[in-house]
Enzyme design. Structure first.
Site, short mmCIF file in Angstrom:
data_model
loop_
_atom_site.label_atom_id
_atom_site.label_comp_id
_atom_site.label_asym_id
_atom_site.label_seq_id
_atom_site.Cartn_x
_atom_site.Cartn_y
_atom_site.Cartn_z
N SER A 132 -29.26 20.98 -38.91
CA SER A 132 -27.76 21.05 -38.61
C SER A 132 -26.92 21.70 -39.36
O SER A 132 -27.43 21.66 -40.48
CB SER A 132 -27.46 19.50 -38.32
OG SER A 132 -25.99 19.31 -38.30
N TYR A 145 -27.10 10.60 -41.36
CA TYR A 145 -27.70 11.82 -40.75
C TYR A 145 -27.60 13.06 -41.79
O TYR A 145 -28.48 13.91 -41.62
CB TYR A 145 -26.39 12.16 -39.50
CG TYR A 145 -26.75 13.37 -38.46
CD1 TYR A 145 -27.67 13.25 -37.53
CD2 TYR A 145 -26.13 14.50 -38.68
CE1 TYR A 145 -27.83 14.17 -36.55
CE2 TYR A 145 -26.36 15.60 -37.92
CZ TYR A 145 -27.23 15.44 -36.85
OH TYR A 145 -27.38 16.43 -36.11
P1 NAD Z 1 -29.84 14.88 -27.31
O1 NAD Z 1 -29.56 13.36 -27.63
O2 NAD Z 1 -29.37 15.50 -26.11
O3 NAD Z 1 -31.35 14.79 -27.19
C1 NAD Z 1 -32.21 14.03 -28.14
C2 NAD Z 1 -33.46 13.96 -27.76
O4 NAD Z 1 -34.35 13.10 -28.69
C3 NAD Z 1 -33.96 13.63 -26.24
O5 NAD Z 1 -34.68 14.02 -25.59
C4 NAD Z 1 -34.19 11.88 -26.57
O6 NAD Z 1 -35.08 11.40 -25.53
C5 NAD Z 1 -34.99 12.26 -27.59
N1 NAD Z 1 -35.29 11.27 -28.52
C6 NAD Z 1 -34.27 10.00 -28.96
N2 NAD Z 1 -34.98 9.07 -29.36
C7 NAD Z 1 -36.17 9.41 -29.52
C8 NAD Z 1 -37.44 8.71 -29.92
N3 NAD Z 1 -37.28 7.35 -30.63
N4 NAD Z 1 -38.53 9.12 -29.70
C9 NAD Z 1 -38.69 10.29 -29.09
N5 NAD Z 1 -37.53 11.11 -28.85
C10 NAD Z 1 -36.48 10.56 -28.85
O7 NAD Z 1 -29.35 15.47 -28.61
P2 NAD Z 1 -29.21 17.12 -28.95
O8 NAD Z 1 -27.73 17.34 -29.23
O9 NAD Z 1 -29.77 18.11 -27.98
O10 NAD Z 1 -29.94 17.00 -30.48
C11 NAD Z 1 -31.21 17.62 -30.72
C12 NAD Z 1 -31.36 17.91 -32.02
O11 NAD Z 1 -30.40 18.84 -32.55
C13 NAD Z 1 -31.14 16.59 -33.00
O12 NAD Z 1 -32.06 16.71 -34.20
C14 NAD Z 1 -29.76 16.84 -33.52
O13 NAD Z 1 -29.62 16.16 -34.78
C15 NAD Z 1 -29.56 18.31 -33.49
N6 NAD Z 1 -28.19 18.67 -33.55
C16 NAD Z 1 -27.43 18.79 -32.61
C17 NAD Z 1 -26.06 19.00 -32.61
C18 NAD Z 1 -25.08 18.91 -31.51
O14 NAD Z 1 -23.96 19.33 -31.84
N7 NAD Z 1 -25.57 18.49 -30.43
C19 NAD Z 1 -25.73 19.89 -33.90
C20 NAD Z 1 -26.58 20.03 -34.95
C21 NAD Z 1 -27.99 19.48 -34.74
#
Ligand code: NAD
Length: 250
Positions: A132, A145
């Site tokens: 991130s 986080y």
């Molecule tokens: P999202 O909430 O859409 O997806 C999260 C995924 O993790 C889902 O498939 C969920 O089922 C899975 N998950 C949650 N808890 C779990 C568990 N206990 N065991 C197994 N799987 C589990 O989130 P996203 O935005 O796609 O985020 C994905 C990654 O990207 C994360 O690491 C997040 O920190 C990172 N990220 C997101 C953003 C953003 O703006 N969305 C920005 C930077 C980084």
């Protein structure tokens, strides 16, 4: 491009992980999905991609070990699963701290330690972390986080060095705000923590960070992940690529 490759993408039932899984499958990889969600919707995703799904709860190291044993060797490991909680540090629930560290950081250690022996044996591997912008910079009210994501960047650099002579690369992709359920779900808590309306959170907190004033698309993050899986990226390891609309340039 990825025929004969097996790829595990954690947290790939939603958001960024799902976009990465789709692009790897489209390039011919055999994809193993992981993540929570509605069983019918997950079955439909498996059908769409010719993928399988392992529903291990990545907060539990025993379930991770069982998953890695069940799925067998992988060539590509995308440590993507993550969660967020927004709260002032003095009110931050200790169980949320533990959960975020377990999912956003320790799960990647466990999948990696179990995937690496086969990658080394084959002399080829790709380990990618969805880190991130918060692996490089901080925002208030996201102590767990930010701590976990900074640690992911350090972990990735460390394993990159350990694996450098084995044909295995390890890199972070560091998105800014990508419009996914993870972002949508933090809006109510951010409204409470900062005493703001939804519009104020969208414009004055989220997009305020991104000079482009627009959300990054999951598909764009996936395209970068695909590049890192390719042969042209064989010399890229220990890197942390931002895709954040200019956020961390400030
Ligand atoms: P999202 O909430 O859409 O997806 C999260 C995924 O993790 C889902 O498939 C969920 O089922 C899975 N998950 C949650 N808890 C779990 C568990 N206990 N065991 C197994 N799987 C589990 O989130 P996203 O935005 O796609 O985020 C994905 C990654 O990207 C994360 O690491 C997040 O920190 C990172 N990220 C997101 C953003 C953003 O703006 N969305 C920005 C930077 C980084």
């Amino acid at each position: 491009m990825l025929k004969e490759k097996r790829a595990l993408v954690t947290g790939s039932t939603s958001g960024i992980g799902l976009a990465i899984a789709r692009v790897l499958a489209a390039e011919g990889a055999e994809v193993i999905l992981n993540g929570l969600g509605d069983p019918d919707e997950i079955a439909a995703l498996c059908d769409e991609m010719g993928a399988t799904h392992n529903g291990a709860n990545l907060m539990n190291p025993d379930e991770i070990a069982q998953m890695m044993a069940d799925i067998g060797p992988v060539d590509i490991l995308v440590n993507n699963a993550g969660m967020q909680h927004v709260s002032p540090v003095e009110e931050f629930p200790p169980e949320k701290w533990d959960a975020i560290l377990a999912l956003n950081l320790s799960a990647a250690f466990h999948t990696t330690r179990l995937a690496v022996p086969e990658m080394k044996a084959k002399g080829w591997g790709r380990i990618i972390a969805t880190a991130s912008a918060h692996s490089l910079t901080a925002s208030p009210f996201k102590s767990a986080y930010v701590a976990a994501k900074h640690a992911m960047a350090g972990f990735t650099k460390t394993i990159a060095l350990e694996l450098a002579t084995h044909g295995v690369t390890a890199n972070c992709i560091s998105p800014g705000y990508v419009w996914t359920p993870l972002v949508e779900n933090q809006i109510p808590d951010t409204m409470a923590a900062r005493g703001m309306t939804r519009d104020q959170v969208m414009n004055d907190v989220l997009l305020a960070k991104q000079p482009t004033k627009s959300f990054v698309l999951p598909e764009d993050v996936a395209a970068l992940a695909l590049f890192l899986c390719g042969d042209a990226a064989r010399g890229i390891t220990g890197a942390n690529y931002t895709i954040d609309g200019g956020w961390t340039a400030e």
